[in-house]
Write an enzyme that holds these catalytic residues in place. Structure first.
Site, PDB file in Angstrom:
ATOM      1  N   GLU A  64      38.172 -21.035 -64.105  1.00  0.00           N
ATOM      2  CA  GLU A  64      37.682 -21.797 -65.261  1.00  0.00           C
ATOM      3  C   GLU A  64      36.220 -21.466 -65.563  1.00  0.00           C
ATOM      4  OE1 GLU A  64      39.443 -24.839 -66.907  1.00  0.00           O
ATOM      5  OE2 GLU A  64      41.253 -23.835 -66.195  1.00  0.00           O
TER       6      GLU A  64
ATOM      7  N   HIS B 277      36.384 -30.311 -63.753  1.00  0.00           N
ATOM      8  CA  HIS B 277      35.488 -29.188 -63.465  1.00  0.00           C
ATOM      9  C   HIS B 277      34.343 -29.731 -62.616  1.00  0.00           C
ATOM     10  CE1 HIS B 277      36.909 -27.330 -67.477  1.00  0.00           C
ATOM     11  NE2 HIS B 277      37.486 -26.682 -66.486  1.00  0.00           N
TER      12      HIS B 277
ATOM     13  N   CYS C 275      29.037 -28.560 -70.949  1.00  0.00           N
ATOM     14  CA  CYS C 275      30.328 -27.892 -71.207  1.00  0.00           C
ATOM     15  C   CYS C 275      30.236 -26.976 -72.413  1.00  0.00           C
ATOM     16  CB  CYS C 275      31.422 -28.905 -71.513  1.00  0.00           C
ATOM     17  SG  CYS C 275      31.700 -30.113 -70.245  1.00  0.00           S
TER      18      CYS C 275
HETATM   19  O1  SUG Z   1      39.332 -27.996 -70.457  1.00  0.00           O
HETATM   20  N1  SUG Z   1      39.164 -30.326 -73.050  1.00  0.00           N
HETATM   21  C1  SUG Z   1      38.484 -29.379 -72.196  1.00  0.00           C
HETATM   22  C2  SUG Z   1      37.082 -29.862 -71.902  1.00  0.00           C
HETATM   23  C3  SUG Z   1      36.290 -28.811 -71.175  1.00  0.00           C
HETATM   24  C4  SUG Z   1      34.991 -29.323 -70.671  1.00  0.00           C
HETATM   25  N2  SUG Z   1      34.297 -28.284 -70.019  1.00  0.00           N
HETATM   26  C5  SUG Z   1      33.566 -28.391 -68.888  1.00  0.00           C
HETATM   27  N3  SUG Z   1      33.613 -29.473 -68.116  1.00  0.00           N
HETATM   28  N4  SUG Z   1      32.836 -27.407 -68.548  1.00  0.00           N
HETATM   29  C6  SUG Z   1      39.250 -29.139 -70.899  1.00  0.00           C
HETATM   30  O2  SUG Z   1      39.725 -30.108 -70.317  1.00  0.00           O
HETATM   31  C7  SUG Z   1      40.926 -31.103 -74.546  1.00  0.00           C
HETATM   32  C8  SUG Z   1      41.667 -30.499 -75.691  1.00  0.00           C
HETATM   33  C9  SUG Z   1      42.667 -31.396 -76.329  1.00  0.00           C
HETATM   34  O3  SUG Z   1      43.140 -32.336 -75.733  1.00  0.00           O
HETATM   35  O4  SUG Z   1      43.001 -31.091 -77.475  1.00  0.00           O
HETATM   36  C10 SUG Z   1      40.319 -30.034 -73.659  1.00  0.00           C
HETATM   37  O5  SUG Z   1      40.865 -28.966 -73.529  1.00  0.00           O
END
Ligand code: SUG
Length: 441
Positions: A173, A246, A367
Protein backbone atom coordinates in the site's frame (compact mmCIF):
# COMPACT_ATOMS: atom_id res chain seq x y z
CA UNK A 1 21.13 17.69 1.34
CA UNK A 2 17.77 16.04 0.91
CA UNK A 3 14.69 18.25 0.97
CA UNK A 4 11.00 17.50 0.76
CA UNK A 5 8.77 17.46 -2.31
CA UNK A 6 5.09 16.76 -1.72
CA UNK A 7 2.89 15.40 -4.46
CA UNK A 8 -0.83 15.57 -3.72
CA UNK A 9 -3.51 13.65 -5.55
CA UNK A 10 -6.07 16.06 -6.91
CA UNK A 11 -9.58 14.76 -6.18
CA UNK A 12 -11.45 13.69 -9.31
CA UNK A 13 -14.92 14.86 -10.46
CA UNK A 14 -16.12 11.32 -9.61
CA UNK A 15 -15.42 11.62 -5.84
CA UNK A 16 -18.17 9.68 -4.05
CA UNK A 17 -18.98 7.69 -0.94
CA UNK A 18 -19.48 4.03 -1.77
CA UNK A 19 -18.05 2.46 1.40
CA UNK A 20 -15.65 0.36 -0.62
CA UNK A 21 -12.76 0.18 1.82
CA UNK A 22 -12.97 -2.68 4.31
CA UNK A 23 -11.40 -1.81 7.67
CA UNK A 24 -11.65 1.91 6.94
CA UNK A 25 -14.34 3.01 9.37
CA UNK A 26 -14.99 6.46 7.89
CA UNK A 27 -15.58 4.95 4.44
CA UNK A 28 -18.15 2.55 5.91
CA UNK A 29 -19.79 5.23 8.04
CA UNK A 30 -20.37 7.60 5.11
CA UNK A 31 -21.41 4.94 2.60
CA UNK A 32 -24.33 6.08 0.47
CA UNK A 33 -24.13 9.76 1.41
CA UNK A 34 -24.02 12.27 -1.38
CA UNK A 35 -20.61 13.82 -1.92
CA UNK A 36 -19.39 17.17 -3.17
CA UNK A 37 -16.61 16.60 -5.71
CA UNK A 38 -16.18 20.35 -6.12
CA UNK A 39 -15.71 20.99 -2.40
CA UNK A 40 -13.39 17.97 -2.15
CA UNK A 41 -11.12 19.20 -4.95
CA UNK A 42 -11.10 22.77 -3.61
CA UNK A 43 -10.24 21.57 -0.10
CA UNK A 44 -7.34 19.50 -1.44
CA UNK A 45 -6.16 22.39 -3.59
CA UNK A 46 -6.16 24.70 -0.56
CA UNK A 47 -3.84 22.31 1.24
CA UNK A 48 -1.43 22.27 -1.71
CA UNK A 49 -1.55 26.06 -1.85
CA UNK A 50 -0.82 26.35 1.89
CA UNK A 51 2.23 24.11 1.49
CA UNK A 52 3.42 26.17 -1.46
CA UNK A 53 3.00 29.34 0.61
CA UNK A 54 5.15 27.76 3.31
CA UNK A 55 7.92 27.36 0.73
CA UNK A 56 7.61 23.59 0.28
CA UNK A 57 7.91 22.35 -3.31
CA UNK A 58 4.42 21.09 -4.08
CA UNK A 59 3.31 19.06 -7.07
CA UNK A 60 0.02 17.65 -8.32
CA UNK A 61 -0.97 14.18 -9.38
CA UNK A 62 -3.96 14.45 -11.75
CA UNK A 63 -7.04 12.28 -11.17
CA UNK A 64 -7.24 9.02 -13.09
CA UNK A 65 -9.82 8.41 -15.81
CA UNK A 66 -13.05 7.05 -14.41
CA UNK A 67 -15.40 5.27 -14.72
CA UNK A 68 -13.02 2.42 -15.30
CA UNK A 69 -15.06 0.84 -18.09
CA UNK A 70 -12.27 -1.65 -18.80
CA UNK A 71 -13.12 -3.23 -15.44
CA UNK A 72 -16.74 -3.73 -16.49
CA UNK A 73 -15.53 -5.12 -19.81
CA UNK A 74 -13.20 -7.49 -17.98
CA UNK A 75 -16.22 -8.64 -15.97
CA UNK A 76 -17.93 -9.67 -19.21
CA UNK A 77 -20.26 -6.73 -19.76
CA UNK A 78 -20.57 -5.58 -23.37
CA UNK A 79 -22.16 -2.69 -25.22
CA UNK A 80 -21.95 1.10 -25.29
CA UNK A 81 -20.65 2.89 -22.17
CA UNK A 82 -24.25 3.65 -21.25
CA UNK A 83 -25.23 -0.02 -21.60
CA UNK A 84 -22.23 -1.10 -19.54
CA UNK A 85 -23.32 1.18 -16.70
CA UNK A 86 -26.96 0.04 -16.92
CA UNK A 87 -26.07 -3.65 -16.88
CA UNK A 88 -23.55 -3.31 -14.07
CA UNK A 89 -26.02 -1.27 -12.01
CA UNK A 90 -28.53 -4.13 -12.24
CA UNK A 91 -26.23 -7.13 -11.95
CA UNK A 92 -23.09 -5.98 -10.15
CA UNK A 93 -23.65 -2.63 -8.42
CA UNK A 94 -20.53 -2.96 -6.23
CA UNK A 95 -18.46 -3.37 -9.39
CA UNK A 96 -19.95 -0.21 -10.85
CA UNK A 97 -19.08 1.63 -7.65
CA UNK A 98 -15.54 0.27 -7.74
CA UNK A 99 -15.06 1.52 -11.27
CA UNK A 100 -16.20 5.00 -10.22
CA UNK A 101 -13.92 5.41 -7.19
CA UNK A 102 -11.77 8.53 -6.93
CA UNK A 103 -9.38 6.77 -4.54
CA UNK A 104 -6.26 7.68 -6.55
CA UNK A 105 -6.42 11.01 -4.70
CA UNK A 106 -4.77 9.38 -1.65
CA UNK A 107 -1.29 9.73 -3.05
CA UNK A 108 0.41 8.34 0.07
CA UNK A 109 -0.63 4.95 -1.30
CA UNK A 110 0.61 5.54 -4.84
CA UNK A 111 4.21 4.44 -4.31
CA UNK A 112 7.10 3.86 -1.95
CA UNK A 113 9.86 6.35 -2.61
CA UNK A 114 13.31 6.31 -1.03
CA UNK A 115 16.06 8.90 -1.21
CA UNK A 116 19.09 8.63 -3.47
CA UNK A 117 21.37 9.22 -0.49
CA UNK A 118 19.91 6.13 1.21
CA UNK A 119 20.56 3.88 -1.79
CA UNK A 120 23.71 2.15 -3.00
CA UNK A 121 22.40 2.96 -6.47
CA UNK A 122 22.60 6.72 -5.64
CA UNK A 123 19.33 7.45 -7.48
CA UNK A 124 15.86 8.23 -6.12
CA UNK A 125 13.94 4.92 -6.02
CA UNK A 126 10.24 4.60 -6.86
CA UNK A 127 7.97 1.54 -6.66
CA UNK A 128 4.28 2.10 -7.48
CA UNK A 129 2.13 0.20 -4.98
CA UNK A 130 0.11 -2.73 -6.33
CA UNK A 131 -2.77 -1.91 -3.95
CA UNK A 132 -4.16 -5.40 -4.39
CA UNK A 133 -6.02 -5.44 -1.06
CA UNK A 134 -9.09 -3.82 -2.60
CA UNK A 135 -10.50 -4.07 -6.11
CA UNK A 136 -11.11 -0.35 -6.60
CA UNK A 137 -7.58 0.59 -5.48
CA UNK A 138 -5.82 -2.16 -7.45
CA UNK A 139 -6.85 -0.29 -10.61
CA UNK A 140 -4.64 2.71 -9.71
CA UNK A 141 -1.27 1.04 -9.97
CA UNK A 142 -0.69 1.08 -13.75
CA UNK A 143 -1.56 4.75 -14.15
CA UNK A 144 0.51 5.71 -11.12
CA UNK A 145 3.46 4.02 -12.83
CA UNK A 146 2.81 6.01 -16.03
CA UNK A 147 2.66 9.25 -14.06
CA UNK A 148 5.92 8.66 -12.21
CA UNK A 149 7.83 7.60 -15.31
CA UNK A 150 6.57 10.64 -17.19
CA UNK A 151 7.20 13.24 -14.47
CA UNK A 152 10.44 11.75 -13.13
CA UNK A 153 11.79 10.89 -16.55
CA UNK A 154 15.57 11.09 -16.19
CA UNK A 155 17.12 7.69 -15.67
CA UNK A 156 20.28 9.43 -14.45
CA UNK A 157 18.43 10.55 -11.35
CA UNK A 158 15.40 8.28 -10.96
CA UNK A 159 15.16 4.51 -10.75
CA UNK A 160 11.66 3.21 -11.47
CA UNK A 161 10.76 -0.27 -10.29
CA UNK A 162 7.68 -2.19 -11.46
CA UNK A 163 4.87 -2.72 -8.93
CA UNK A 164 5.30 -5.93 -6.93
CA UNK A 165 3.48 -9.04 -8.23
CA UNK A 166 -0.30 -8.61 -7.95
CA UNK A 167 -0.79 -11.32 -5.35
CA UNK A 168 -1.68 -11.26 -1.68
CA UNK A 169 1.81 -12.35 -0.54
CA UNK A 170 3.14 -9.10 -2.00
CA UNK A 171 0.27 -6.83 -0.87
CA UNK A 172 1.67 -3.31 -0.91
CA UNK A 173 0.00 0.00 0.00
CA UNK A 174 2.94 2.30 -0.65
CA UNK A 175 4.23 5.09 1.54
CA UNK A 176 1.32 4.92 3.99
CA UNK A 177 3.41 2.18 5.61
CA UNK A 178 6.83 3.75 5.14
CA UNK A 179 8.35 6.62 7.03
CA UNK A 180 11.76 8.25 6.66
CA UNK A 181 13.32 9.71 9.78
CA UNK A 182 16.37 11.85 9.12
CA UNK A 183 18.97 13.99 10.84
CA UNK A 184 18.27 17.64 9.90
CA UNK A 185 21.99 18.38 10.20
CA UNK A 186 23.49 15.57 8.15
CA UNK A 187 22.51 13.07 5.46
CA UNK A 188 21.86 10.26 7.93
CA UNK A 189 18.44 8.65 7.80
CA UNK A 190 16.39 5.68 8.94
CA UNK A 191 13.61 4.22 6.78
CA UNK A 192 10.87 2.49 8.75
CA UNK A 193 8.98 -0.14 6.76
CA UNK A 194 5.82 -1.15 8.58
CA UNK A 195 3.91 -4.30 7.68
CA UNK A 196 0.61 -5.68 8.93
CA UNK A 197 1.04 -9.37 8.29
CA UNK A 198 3.54 -12.15 7.77
CA UNK A 199 3.04 -15.20 5.59
CA UNK A 200 3.67 -17.59 8.46
CA UNK A 201 1.50 -15.90 11.08
CA UNK A 202 -2.14 -16.81 11.41
CA UNK A 203 -4.48 -14.01 10.45
CA UNK A 204 -6.69 -13.29 13.43
CA UNK A 205 -7.52 -9.64 12.84
CA UNK A 206 -11.06 -8.37 12.35
CA UNK A 207 -9.98 -6.34 9.34
CA UNK A 208 -7.47 -7.18 6.62
CA UNK A 209 -3.85 -6.26 7.21
CA UNK A 210 -3.09 -4.59 3.92
CA UNK A 211 0.71 -4.47 3.95
CA UNK A 212 2.71 -7.68 3.78
CA UNK A 213 6.15 -8.20 5.24
CA UNK A 214 7.31 -9.65 1.93
CA UNK A 215 6.34 -6.40 0.17
CA UNK A 216 8.43 -4.36 2.62
CA UNK A 217 11.39 -6.73 2.32
CA UNK A 218 11.18 -6.76 -1.48
CA UNK A 219 11.20 -2.97 -1.72
CA UNK A 220 13.99 -2.67 0.78
CA UNK A 221 16.09 -5.03 -1.36
CA UNK A 222 15.24 -3.62 -4.79
CA UNK A 223 15.82 -0.04 -3.62
CA UNK A 224 19.29 -1.20 -2.50
CA UNK A 225 19.07 0.59 0.82
CA UNK A 226 22.43 1.06 2.50
CA UNK A 227 23.09 -0.93 5.66
CA UNK A 228 21.78 0.61 8.87
CA UNK A 229 19.30 2.80 7.01
CA UNK A 230 16.18 0.70 7.42
CA UNK A 231 14.13 -1.15 9.99
CA UNK A 232 11.25 -3.60 9.51
CA UNK A 233 8.43 -3.07 11.95
CA UNK A 234 5.23 -4.98 12.58
CA UNK A 235 2.01 -3.01 13.07
CA UNK A 236 0.12 -3.80 16.23
CA UNK A 237 -2.80 -6.04 15.08
CA UNK A 238 -4.91 -4.27 17.72
CA UNK A 239 -4.46 -1.00 15.82
CA UNK A 240 -5.69 -2.63 12.60
CA UNK A 241 -8.68 -4.05 14.51
CA UNK A 242 -9.55 -0.53 15.61
CA UNK A 243 -9.50 0.81 12.06
CA UNK A 244 -5.85 1.71 11.46
CA UNK A 245 -5.92 0.16 7.99
CA UNK A 246 -2.67 2.00 7.18
CA UNK A 247 0.11 2.72 9.65
CA UNK A 248 -0.13 6.46 8.93
CA UNK A 249 -3.39 6.47 10.90
CA UNK A 250 -1.46 5.79 14.14
CA UNK A 251 2.06 7.12 13.51
CA UNK A 252 3.77 9.88 11.60
CA UNK A 253 7.45 10.68 11.36
CA UNK A 254 9.55 13.28 9.65
CA UNK A 255 13.15 14.41 10.14
CA UNK A 256 14.04 13.75 13.80
CA UNK A 257 10.48 13.50 15.09
CA UNK A 258 8.40 10.36 15.46
CA UNK A 259 4.88 10.96 16.71
CA UNK A 260 2.97 7.80 17.47
CA UNK A 261 0.25 6.14 19.49
CA UNK A 262 1.31 3.83 22.30
CA UNK A 263 -0.34 0.91 20.48
CA UNK A 264 0.93 1.61 16.96
CA UNK A 265 3.60 -1.08 16.71
CA UNK A 266 3.96 -4.63 17.99
CA UNK A 267 6.45 -4.88 20.92
CA UNK A 268 6.62 -1.09 20.92
CA UNK A 269 8.92 -0.46 23.93
CA UNK A 270 11.67 -2.72 22.48
CA UNK A 271 11.18 -1.30 19.05
CA UNK A 272 11.50 2.30 20.16
CA UNK A 273 14.77 1.27 21.81
CA UNK A 274 15.97 -0.10 18.46
CA UNK A 275 14.96 3.08 16.64
CA UNK A 276 16.78 5.22 19.22
CA UNK A 277 19.87 3.06 18.87
CA UNK A 278 19.84 3.31 15.08
CA UNK A 279 19.77 7.12 15.33
CA UNK A 280 22.23 7.59 18.19
CA UNK A 281 25.09 8.79 15.98
CA UNK A 282 22.99 11.62 14.53
CA UNK A 283 24.05 15.20 15.19
CA UNK A 284 20.51 16.20 16.26
CA UNK A 285 18.62 14.24 18.90
CA UNK A 286 15.72 12.03 17.85
CA UNK A 287 12.41 13.04 19.46
CA UNK A 288 9.87 10.30 20.04
CA UNK A 289 6.49 11.62 21.13
CA UNK A 290 4.32 8.76 22.30
CA UNK A 291 0.63 9.23 23.04
CA UNK A 292 -0.72 6.89 25.67
CA UNK A 293 -4.00 5.07 25.53
CA UNK A 294 -5.19 7.12 28.53
CA UNK A 295 -4.57 10.35 26.64
CA UNK A 296 -6.20 9.17 23.44
CA UNK A 297 -7.60 5.71 22.81
CA UNK A 298 -7.00 3.97 19.51
CA UNK A 299 -10.65 4.65 18.61
CA UNK A 300 -10.11 8.35 19.32
CA UNK A 301 -6.90 8.35 17.30
CA UNK A 302 -8.81 6.88 14.37
CA UNK A 303 -11.78 9.24 14.67
CA UNK A 304 -9.67 12.39 15.07
CA UNK A 305 -6.91 11.34 12.61
CA UNK A 306 -4.37 13.17 14.77
CA UNK A 307 -1.53 10.94 13.56
CA UNK A 308 -2.44 11.64 9.95
CA UNK A 309 -1.26 15.20 10.39
CA UNK A 310 1.35 16.34 7.93
CA UNK A 311 4.70 17.37 9.40
CA UNK A 312 5.97 20.35 7.44
CA UNK A 313 9.52 21.77 7.69
CA UNK A 314 9.30 25.52 8.21
CA UNK A 315 12.91 26.22 9.12
CA UNK A 316 16.09 24.20 9.50
CA UNK A 317 15.02 22.81 12.86
CA UNK A 318 11.34 23.62 13.12
CA UNK A 319 8.30 21.68 12.02
CA UNK A 320 4.71 22.84 11.57
CA UNK A 321 2.01 20.27 12.09
CA UNK A 322 -0.89 20.44 9.64
CA UNK A 323 -3.68 18.54 11.35
CA UNK A 324 -7.25 17.84 10.20
CA UNK A 325 -9.94 20.22 11.47
CA UNK A 326 -11.46 17.21 13.28
CA UNK A 327 -8.60 17.40 15.83
CA UNK A 328 -9.58 20.92 16.82
CA UNK A 329 -13.11 19.70 17.48
CA UNK A 330 -11.94 16.73 19.52
CA UNK A 331 -11.11 17.86 23.10
CA UNK A 332 -8.69 15.01 23.82
CA UNK A 333 -6.87 15.29 20.49
CA UNK A 334 -6.65 19.03 21.02
CA UNK A 335 -5.10 18.42 24.43
CA UNK A 336 -2.46 16.21 22.84
CA UNK A 337 -1.77 19.00 20.32
CA UNK A 338 -1.21 21.37 23.25
CA UNK A 339 1.21 18.94 24.89
CA UNK A 340 3.12 18.61 21.60
CA UNK A 341 3.50 22.40 21.54
CA UNK A 342 4.45 22.62 25.23
CA UNK A 343 7.13 19.94 25.25
CA UNK A 344 10.65 20.01 23.85
CA UNK A 345 10.46 18.79 20.24
CA UNK A 346 10.77 20.34 16.74
CA UNK A 347 7.04 21.22 16.44
CA UNK A 348 6.71 25.00 16.79
CA UNK A 349 3.23 25.49 15.36
CA UNK A 350 0.03 23.56 14.62
CA UNK A 351 -2.50 24.54 11.96
CA UNK A 352 -5.82 22.85 11.29
CA UNK A 353 -7.24 22.32 7.83
CA UNK A 354 -10.69 21.40 6.54
CA UNK A 355 -10.44 18.27 4.41
CA UNK A 356 -13.82 16.89 5.41
CA UNK A 357 -14.77 15.54 2.00
CA UNK A 358 -11.67 13.35 1.93
CA UNK A 359 -11.78 12.60 5.67
CA UNK A 360 -15.26 11.10 5.21
CA UNK A 361 -13.62 8.45 3.06
CA UNK A 362 -10.79 7.91 5.56
CA UNK A 363 -8.22 10.19 3.95
CA UNK A 364 -6.52 12.89 6.05
CA UNK A 365 -3.78 15.43 5.27
CA UNK A 366 -0.96 12.86 5.12
CA UNK A 367 -3.02 10.41 3.02
CA UNK A 368 -3.43 13.00 0.30
CA UNK A 369 0.27 13.48 -0.26
CA UNK A 370 3.27 11.45 -1.28
CA UNK A 371 6.36 12.76 0.53
CA UNK A 372 9.43 12.56 -1.69
CA UNK A 373 12.91 13.03 -0.20
CA UNK A 374 14.70 14.75 -3.06
CA UNK A 375 17.89 16.71 -3.71
CA UNK A 376 17.92 20.19 -5.23
CA UNK A 377 19.46 18.76 -8.40
CA UNK A 378 16.85 15.99 -8.71
CA UNK A 379 14.08 18.52 -8.20
CA UNK A 380 15.17 20.41 -11.32
CA UNK A 381 14.48 17.20 -13.27
CA UNK A 382 10.81 16.88 -12.21
CA UNK A 383 8.25 17.78 -14.91
CA UNK A 384 7.64 21.50 -14.23
CA UNK A 385 4.00 21.42 -15.44
CA UNK A 386 2.85 19.70 -12.22
CA UNK A 387 4.50 22.17 -9.82
CA UNK A 388 2.25 24.51 -7.81
CA UNK A 389 2.53 28.23 -8.49
CA UNK A 390 0.21 31.19 -8.09
CA UNK A 391 -0.99 31.10 -11.73
CA UNK A 392 -1.54 27.33 -11.56
CA UNK A 393 -3.47 27.67 -8.29
CA UNK A 394 -5.83 30.24 -9.87
CA UNK A 395 -6.18 28.21 -13.03
CA UNK A 396 -7.05 25.06 -11.07
CA UNK A 397 -9.65 26.90 -9.00
CA UNK A 398 -11.38 28.01 -12.20
CA UNK A 399 -11.00 24.58 -13.73
CA UNK A 400 -12.59 22.86 -10.71
CA UNK A 401 -15.50 25.31 -10.60
CA UNK A 402 -16.09 24.89 -14.34
CA UNK A 403 -16.01 21.10 -14.46
CA UNK A 404 -17.00 19.64 -11.08
CA UNK A 405 -20.49 18.97 -9.82
CA UNK A 406 -21.43 20.36 -6.46
CA UNK A 407 -23.32 17.18 -5.54
CA UNK A 408 -22.96 13.58 -6.56
CA UNK A 409 -25.47 10.96 -5.46
CA UNK A 410 -25.19 7.22 -5.96
CA UNK A 411 -27.82 7.40 -8.73
CA UNK A 412 -25.68 9.93 -10.63
CA UNK A 413 -23.19 7.15 -11.35
CA UNK A 414 -25.71 5.91 -13.92
CA UNK A 415 -25.81 9.21 -15.75
CA UNK A 416 -23.96 8.87 -19.09
CA UNK A 417 -23.49 12.64 -19.07
CA UNK A 418 -21.12 12.24 -16.12
CA UNK A 419 -18.75 10.16 -18.27
CA UNK A 420 -18.35 12.92 -20.85
CA UNK A 421 -18.08 15.60 -18.15
CA UNK A 422 -15.15 13.75 -16.57
CA UNK A 423 -13.53 13.15 -19.95
CA UNK A 424 -13.73 16.84 -20.88
CA UNK A 425 -12.42 17.89 -17.45
CA UNK A 426 -9.42 15.57 -17.56
CA UNK A 427 -8.56 16.50 -21.13
CA UNK A 428 -8.51 20.14 -20.17
CA UNK A 429 -6.42 19.35 -17.06
CA UNK A 430 -3.81 17.44 -19.06
CA UNK A 431 -3.29 20.62 -21.09
CA UNK A 432 -3.01 22.75 -17.95
CA UNK A 433 -0.39 20.40 -16.48
CA UNK A 434 1.30 19.96 -19.87
CA UNK A 435 0.81 16.21 -19.77
CA UNK A 436 -1.16 15.34 -22.92
CA UNK A 437 -2.12 11.69 -23.24
CA UNK A 438 -0.77 10.90 -19.77
CA UNK A 439 -3.00 7.94 -19.04
CA UNK A 440 -3.33 6.66 -22.63
CA UNK A 441 -2.42 2.99 -22.60
O1 SUG B 1 -7.66 2.95 0.92
N1 SUG B 1 -10.44 5.05 1.10
C1 SUG B 1 -9.00 4.90 1.12
C2 SUG B 1 -8.39 5.91 2.07
C3 SUG B 1 -6.89 5.90 1.97
C4 SUG B 1 -6.24 6.71 3.03
N2 SUG B 1 -4.84 6.67 2.87
C5 SUG B 1 -3.92 6.59 3.85
N3 SUG B 1 -4.25 6.29 5.11
N4 SUG B 1 -2.70 6.77 3.55
C6 SUG B 1 -8.59 3.48 1.51
O2 SUG B 1 -9.18 2.94 2.44
C7 SUG B 1 -12.69 4.71 0.24
C8 SUG B 1 -13.31 4.70 -1.12
C9 SUG B 1 -14.77 4.46 -1.14
O3 SUG B 1 -15.34 3.91 -0.22
O4 SUG B 1 -15.36 4.83 -2.16
C10 SUG B 1 -11.20 4.46 0.18
O5 SUG B 1 -10.74 3.76 -0.69
Amino acid sequence: MTKLLNLDGLTGPNHNYAGLALGNLASKQHQGESSSPRAAALQGLEKMWRLHQLGIPQGIIPPQTRPDLALLYAAGFRGSPEQLLQQAWKRAPRLLEACYSASAMWAANSATVTASVDSQDARLQLTPANLISSLHRSRESADNGLFFRRCFASSNYFHHHPPLPAQASFADEGAANHCRLSDPNSDQALNLFIYGREESAEHTARYPARQSRLACESILRSHQLKGGRSLLIRQNPEAINHGAFHNDVVAVGFRNLLLLHQQAFASQPDLLGEIRKACQTWQSPLYIFEVSNDELTLDEAVSSYLFNAQLVPISENEIMMLAPEECREHPKALQVCQRILDEDNPVSDIEFIDLRQSMNNGGGPACLRLAIPITEQELTQVHPGIMMSEPLYSELQLWICAHYRDRLTREALLDPQLISEIETALESLSKILKLPGLYDH
